[in-house]
Design an enzyme around this catalytic site. Structure first.
Site, PDB file in Angstrom:
ATOM      1  N   GLU A   1      11.910  30.271  23.915  1.00 43.09           N
ATOM      2  CA  GLU A   1      12.233  28.844  23.972  1.00 43.09           C
ATOM      3  C   GLU A   1      13.720  28.535  24.110  1.00 43.09           C
ATOM      4  O   GLU A   1      14.323  27.917  23.216  1.00 43.09           O
ATOM      5  CB  GLU A   1      11.669  28.133  22.738  1.00 43.09           C
ATOM      6  CG  GLU A   1      10.176  28.301  22.600  1.00 43.09           C
ATOM      7  CD  GLU A   1       9.571  27.435  21.498  1.00 43.09           C
ATOM      8  OE1 GLU A   1      10.314  26.814  20.734  1.00 43.09           O
ATOM      9  OE2 GLU A   1       8.330  27.367  21.430  1.00 43.09           O
TER      10      GLU A   1
ATOM     11  N   HIS B   1      14.553  35.315  19.032  1.00 45.22           N
ATOM     12  CA  HIS B   1      13.770  34.149  18.606  1.00 45.22           C
ATOM     13  C   HIS B   1      14.664  33.333  17.655  1.00 45.22           C
ATOM     14  O   HIS B   1      14.479  33.352  16.443  1.00 45.22           O
ATOM     15  CB  HIS B   1      12.479  34.609  17.924  1.00 45.22           C
ATOM     16  CG  HIS B   1      11.405  33.562  17.862  1.00 45.22           C
ATOM     17  ND1 HIS B   1      10.157  33.711  18.435  1.00 45.22           N
ATOM     18  CD2 HIS B   1      11.389  32.339  17.293  1.00 45.22           C
ATOM     19  CE1 HIS B   1       9.426  32.634  18.207  1.00 45.22           C
ATOM     20  NE2 HIS B   1      10.148  31.781  17.506  1.00 45.22           N
TER      21      HIS B   1
ATOM     22  N   ASN C   1       4.631  28.604  25.608  1.00 48.93           N
ATOM     23  CA  ASN C   1       4.362  28.118  24.254  1.00 48.93           C
ATOM     24  C   ASN C   1       3.960  26.651  24.382  1.00 48.93           C
ATOM     25  O   ASN C   1       4.779  25.815  24.781  1.00 48.93           O
ATOM     26  CB  ASN C   1       5.609  28.204  23.367  1.00 48.93           C
ATOM     27  CG  ASN C   1       6.055  29.636  23.104  1.00 48.93           C
ATOM     28  OD1 ASN C   1       5.402  30.590  23.518  1.00 48.93           O
ATOM     29  ND2 ASN C   1       7.171  29.780  22.409  1.00 48.93           N
TER      30      ASN C   1
ATOM     31  N   ARG D   1       2.369  39.718  18.741  1.00 53.18           N
ATOM     32  CA  ARG D   1       3.708  39.355  19.230  1.00 53.18           C
ATOM     33  C   ARG D   1       4.642  39.184  18.033  1.00 53.18           C
ATOM     34  O   ARG D   1       4.384  38.353  17.161  1.00 53.18           O
ATOM     35  CB  ARG D   1       3.645  38.058  20.041  1.00 53.18           C
ATOM     36  CG  ARG D   1       5.008  37.541  20.452  1.00 53.18           C
ATOM     37  CD  ARG D   1       4.967  36.336  21.402  1.00 53.18           C
ATOM     38  NE  ARG D   1       6.326  35.898  21.667  1.00 53.18           N
ATOM     39  CZ  ARG D   1       6.785  34.668  21.473  1.00 53.18           C
ATOM     40  NH1 ARG D   1       5.974  33.693  21.067  1.00 53.18           N
ATOM     41  NH2 ARG D   1       8.046  34.386  21.715  1.00 53.18           N
TER      42      ARG D   1
ATOM     43  N   GLU E   1       2.326  31.162  22.417  1.00 51.83           N
ATOM     44  CA  GLU E   1       2.224  30.449  21.143  1.00 51.83           C
ATOM     45  C   GLU E   1       1.382  29.195  21.326  1.00 51.83           C
ATOM     46  O   GLU E   1       1.498  28.506  22.346  1.00 51.83           O
ATOM     47  CB  GLU E   1       3.598  29.975  20.617  1.00 51.83           C
ATOM     48  CG  GLU E   1       4.465  31.040  20.028  1.00 51.83           C
ATOM     49  CD  GLU E   1       5.802  30.481  19.540  1.00 51.83           C
ATOM     50  OE1 GLU E   1       5.863  29.311  19.092  1.00 51.83           O
ATOM     51  OE2 GLU E   1       6.789  31.227  19.628  1.00 51.83           O
TER      52      GLU E   1
ATOM     53  N   TYR F   1       2.259  23.332  22.373  1.00 52.97           N
ATOM     54  CA  TYR F   1       1.809  22.752  21.109  1.00 52.97           C
ATOM     55  C   TYR F   1       1.216  21.356  21.241  1.00 52.97           C
ATOM     56  O   TYR F   1       0.283  21.004  20.555  1.00 52.97           O
ATOM     57  CB  TYR F   1       2.975  22.702  20.107  1.00 52.97           C
ATOM     58  CG  TYR F   1       3.273  24.054  19.512  1.00 52.97           C
ATOM     59  CD1 TYR F   1       2.593  24.505  18.386  1.00 52.97           C
ATOM     60  CD2 TYR F   1       4.193  24.906  20.108  1.00 52.97           C
ATOM     61  CE1 TYR F   1       2.834  25.761  17.854  1.00 52.97           C
ATOM     62  CE2 TYR F   1       4.444  26.170  19.576  1.00 52.97           C
ATOM     63  CZ  TYR F   1       3.754  26.580  18.450  1.00 52.97           C
ATOM     64  OH  TYR F   1       3.987  27.824  17.934  1.00 52.97           O
TER      65      TYR F   1
HETATM   66  C1  GBH Z   1       7.765  26.995  18.254  1.00 55.70           C
HETATM   67  O1  GBH Z   1       8.519  25.954  18.809  1.00 55.70           O
HETATM   68  C2  GBH Z   1       8.666  28.119  17.763  1.00 55.70           C
HETATM   69  O2  GBH Z   1       8.794  29.110  18.753  1.00 55.70           O
HETATM   70  C3  GBH Z   1       8.188  28.741  16.494  1.00 55.70           C
HETATM   71  O3  GBH Z   1       9.176  29.571  15.989  1.00 55.70           O
HETATM   72  C4  GBH Z   1       7.779  27.662  15.534  1.00 55.70           C
HETATM   73  O4  GBH Z   1       7.486  28.142  14.271  1.00 55.70           O
HETATM   74  C5  GBH Z   1       6.599  26.947  16.136  1.00 55.70           C
HETATM   75  O5  GBH Z   1       6.969  26.389  17.348  1.00 55.70           O
HETATM   76  C6  GBH Z   1       6.064  25.802  15.302  1.00 55.70           C
HETATM   77  O6  GBH Z   1       7.009  24.780  15.243  1.00 55.70           O
HETATM   78  O7  GBH Z   1      10.729  18.293  13.679  1.00 55.70           O
HETATM   79  O8  GBH Z   1      11.275  16.504  15.156  1.00 55.70           O
HETATM   80  O9  GBH Z   1      12.847  18.282  14.831  1.00 55.70           O
HETATM   81  C7  GBH Z   1       7.759  24.867  19.314  1.00 55.70           C
HETATM   82  C8  GBH Z   1       8.632  23.751  19.822  1.00 55.70           C
HETATM   83  C9  GBH Z   1      10.500  22.577  18.967  1.00 55.70           C
HETATM   84  C10 GBH Z   1       8.370  21.845  18.441  1.00 55.70           C
HETATM   85  C11 GBH Z   1      11.077  21.865  17.776  1.00 55.70           C
HETATM   86  C12 GBH Z   1       8.936  21.058  17.259  1.00 55.70           C
HETATM   87  C13 GBH Z   1      10.909  20.104  16.263  1.00 55.70           C
HETATM   88  C14 GBH Z   1      10.709  18.640  16.285  1.00 55.70           C
HETATM   89  N1  GBH Z   1       9.151  22.999  18.703  1.00 55.70           N
HETATM   90  N2  GBH Z   1      10.307  20.690  17.476  1.00 55.70           N
HETATM   91  S1  GBH Z   1      11.441  17.873  14.879  1.00 55.70           S
END
Ligand code: GBH
Length: 481
Positions: free
Chosen positions: A170, A125, A312, A80, A382, A314
C-alpha cells in the site's frame, strides 16, 4: 459460510491469511532489532488510540509456533507475512546484518514449507527503519537504492524457498497517511508536496527491486514479484451528474491509478494526474513547477515491474466533485484530486468507522482492474472485517461477510472471467491496528491481549473459513493430463 459454492474456485486457488510484522511481532528491541518509524511514532504518543504500541503486540517473535498452529487449523495453502526490515538490518542498510533476524525468518519460512504452506513475503509493510527516516526516509532520493539492497539481501537469503514476493504494501497509504495527513508513521504533515515525493520514491524503489529480481534471481529462483495496491471501489454519488462522474475518474486515477498506471500501463503517471497537479501547481504559485516528480530515463522504468496484480480491498466509496469547494485553493492531495469519497448511508459499517461493508464492490473492482490495467493473475492480498467493542467469538456477521465476499470473488471468476489466483483474509490474528491500536479486531483468531500468554482462540469465522478451504480441497480435483 456453508452456503458458498466452492466449485467455481480453481483447484490450485490460494487460500490465505495475511499479517504484517509490526502489527504482530512485538519484540521491538529484542535480539538486536533496530527501531522503525512505528516504534518512534508510538513511543512519542503521536496519536495512536490510548497510546497503544506494537512493543509486544501478539508477540509472534516468540510465539511463532502458536501462529503456525492457527495456520494449520485453518488449513491455509498460503500465508502472507512481512519482514521487519529493521529486525534484519537494524540500521536499514546491509552494512550490518542481524543474524538473529535472519534466523527468525528462516525458521518461519522453513516451518511453513514443512507444513505444506506457501509463504508470500512482503518486504515493506509501513515499518521503515528509523535510521533511514533520519536520512529523509521515503522523501529522500537515496532510499530507492537502499531499498533495492535490502530486497536483494532478502532474495539472496530467502529466495531459494520464497517464490511470491510483495515489495511494498500500500504505497498509497504510506505516502498519504504518513506524509500528507500525518496520522500514520512517520507522522509528517506536508500537504501536497511530500506525498508525491514519497510515492515517487516508492515506485522507484519497487522498480529497482523488481528489475534486480528479474535479472539476477528469477533465472535461478523462478519466483514472482509484485506490489500490493489498496483500492476502494468508487462510483459517482450521483450517476446522472457529469461532474461527479468526472470526479470519480479522478478519484480512481489518484488512488489505484497513481501506482497502477506507471506499473501496468505507461511507465508514467496518468495524464489526468499529471495535468491536474501541474496546472494547480502553477495556480498555487509553486516555484518548482509541478509537484509531481518525473521518472528519469536513466533509471529502470516502473513499466512492467509486476508479475501479478496484488490487491487489498476493504470497502467502497461514493464520490463527490470538490472542484468548487473549500479545498480548491488549498495545497493538498485532496485538492489536487478535486474529489471526495463518502460512505453511502445504506451500507452497513463493521467495527471501525471507515469500513463500510460492500462485497460486490470487490467484484466490480476486479473487473475494472482486468479491463483497465492488466490481464495478469490477481491475488487479493488483503480483505477483512473488523470488530470493535465487546468481543464476539461467535462472529456470525463476519462469517456472513466472508461468505458474501467470496461469493462475489466466485462471480468475478466464473462470470466476468477475471483470473483471480488467491484470496488472503486480513488477518490471521487480532493485532495492532495502526492508529486504532488494539481497539479494532480483524482476526480469524482472537488474541487475549490482557494476559502475557496472548492466547489465540479461533473465532467462529476461523472455523468456517477452515471448512470452506477443506470443502474446496475435497470438491475440486487437480486436472489430470
Ligand atoms: C490495510 O490497509 C493494511 O495493509 C493493514 O496493515 C491494516 O491492518 C488493514 O488494512 C486494516 O486496516 O481511520 O480514517 O484514518 C487498508 C487501507 C488505509 C484503510 C487507512 C483505513 C484509515 C482510515 N486502510 N485507512 S482512518
Amino acid at each position: 459460510m456453508s452456503g458458498l459454492d466452492v466449485t467455481v474456485f480453481p483447484h490450485d486457488f490460494a487460500w490465505g491469511a495475511a499479517t504484517a510484522a509490526y502489527q504482530i511481532e512485538g519484540g521491538w528491541d529484542r535480539d538486536g532489532r533496530g527501531p522503525s518509524v512505528w516504534d518512534t511514532f508510538c513511543h512519542a504518543r503521536a496519536g495512536v488510540f490510548e497510546d497503544h504500541t506494537g512493543d509486544v503486540a501478539c508477540n509472534s517473535y516468540q510465539l511463532w509456533e502458536e501462529d503456525l498452529k492457527c495456520i494449520q487449523q485453518l488449513g491455509l495453502t498460503h500465508y502472507r507475512l512481512s519482514i521487519s526490515w529493521s529486525r534484519l538490518l537494524p540500521d536499514g542498510t546491509t552494512n550490518h546484518v542481524n543474524p538473529k533476524g535472519v534466523a527468525y525468518y528462516n525458521k518461519v519460512i522453513d516451518d511453513l514449507i514443512a507444513c505444506g504452506v506457501t509463504p508470500m513475503i512482503t518486504l515493506y509493510h509501513m515499518d521503515l527503519p528509523q535510521a533511514l527516516q533520519d536520512l529523509g526516509g521515503w522523501t529522500s532520493t537515496d532510499i530507492a537504492d537502499i531499498f533495492e539492497s535490502y530486497a536483494r539481501f532478502c532474495f539472496k537469503t530467502f529466495g531459494d524457498r520464497v517464490k511470491l514476493w510483495i515489495t511494498l504494501n500500500e504505497p498509497y497509504v504510506c505516502a498519504k497517511l504518513g506524509h500528507e495527513d500525518g496520522t500514520f508513521a512517520p507522522g509528517i504533515k506536508d500537504p501536497g508536496i511530500s506525498v508525491y515525493l514519497a510515492g515517487h520514491n516508492m515506485l522507484r524503489a519497487h522498480a529497482k527491486a523488481w528489475h534486480t529480481y528479474n535479472t539476477h534471481f528469477r533465472p535461478l529462483q523462478a519466483g514472482q514479484v509484485s506490489l500490493a495496491l489498496n483500492s476502494d471501489w468508487a462510483e459517482p454519488s450521483d450517476p446522472g451528474c457529469p461532474k461527479h462522474a468526472a470526479a470519480t475518474e479522478r478519484y480512481k486515477d489518484f488512488t489505484l491509478g497513481w501506482f497502477a498506471c506507471p506499473v501496468f500501463c505507461t511507465g508514467d503517471y496518468s495524464e489526468s494526474m499529471r495535468a491536474r497537479i501541474e496546472s494547480r501547481s502553477l495556480d498555487l504559485g509553486c516555484k518548482q513547477g509541478s509537484r509531481l516528480p518525473r521518472f528519469s530515463k536513466d533509471e529502470p522504468s516502473p513499466l512492467g515491474t509486476a508479475d501479478f496484480f496484488a490487491l487489498n480491498y476493504y470497502t467502497s466509496r461514493k464520490v463527490k466533485d470538490l472542484n468548487g469547494g473549500s479545498k480548491k485553493s488549498e495545497l493538498s492531495f485532496v485538492g489536487d484530486q478535486g474529489a471526495e469519497g463518502v460512505v453511502d448511508p445504506s451500507w452497513p459499517i463493521c467495527g471501525v468507522h471507515w469500513l463500510a461493508v460492500v462485497p460486490d464492490g470487490l467484484r466490480k473492482l476486479l473487473k475494472y482492474i482486468k479491463d483497465t490495467y492488466t490481464s495478469l493473475p490477481i491475488y487479493i492480498t488483503e480483505n477483512g472485517f473488523s470488530q470493535m467493542g465487546p468481543v464476539q467469538i461467535e462472529d456470525t456477521d463476519r462469517c456472513q461477510f466472508y461468505q458474501d465476499t467470496l461469493q462475489e470473488v466466485g462471480k468475478a471468476i466464473s462470470q466476468d472471467r477475471v483470473n483471480v489466483k488467491g484470496y488472503f483474509a486480513w488477518s490471521l490474528l487480532d493485532n495492532f491496528e495502526w492508529n486504532h491500536g488494539y481497539s479494532v479486531r480483524f482476526g480469524l483468531f482472537h488474541v487475549d491481549f490482557s494476559t502475557p500468554e496472548l492466547k489465540r482462540t479461533s473465532y467462529r469465522s476461523g472455523r468456517e473459513y477452515a471448512a470452506v478451504i477443506s470443502k474446496h480441497r475435497s470438491q475440486t480435483k487437480p486436472r489430470s493430463i
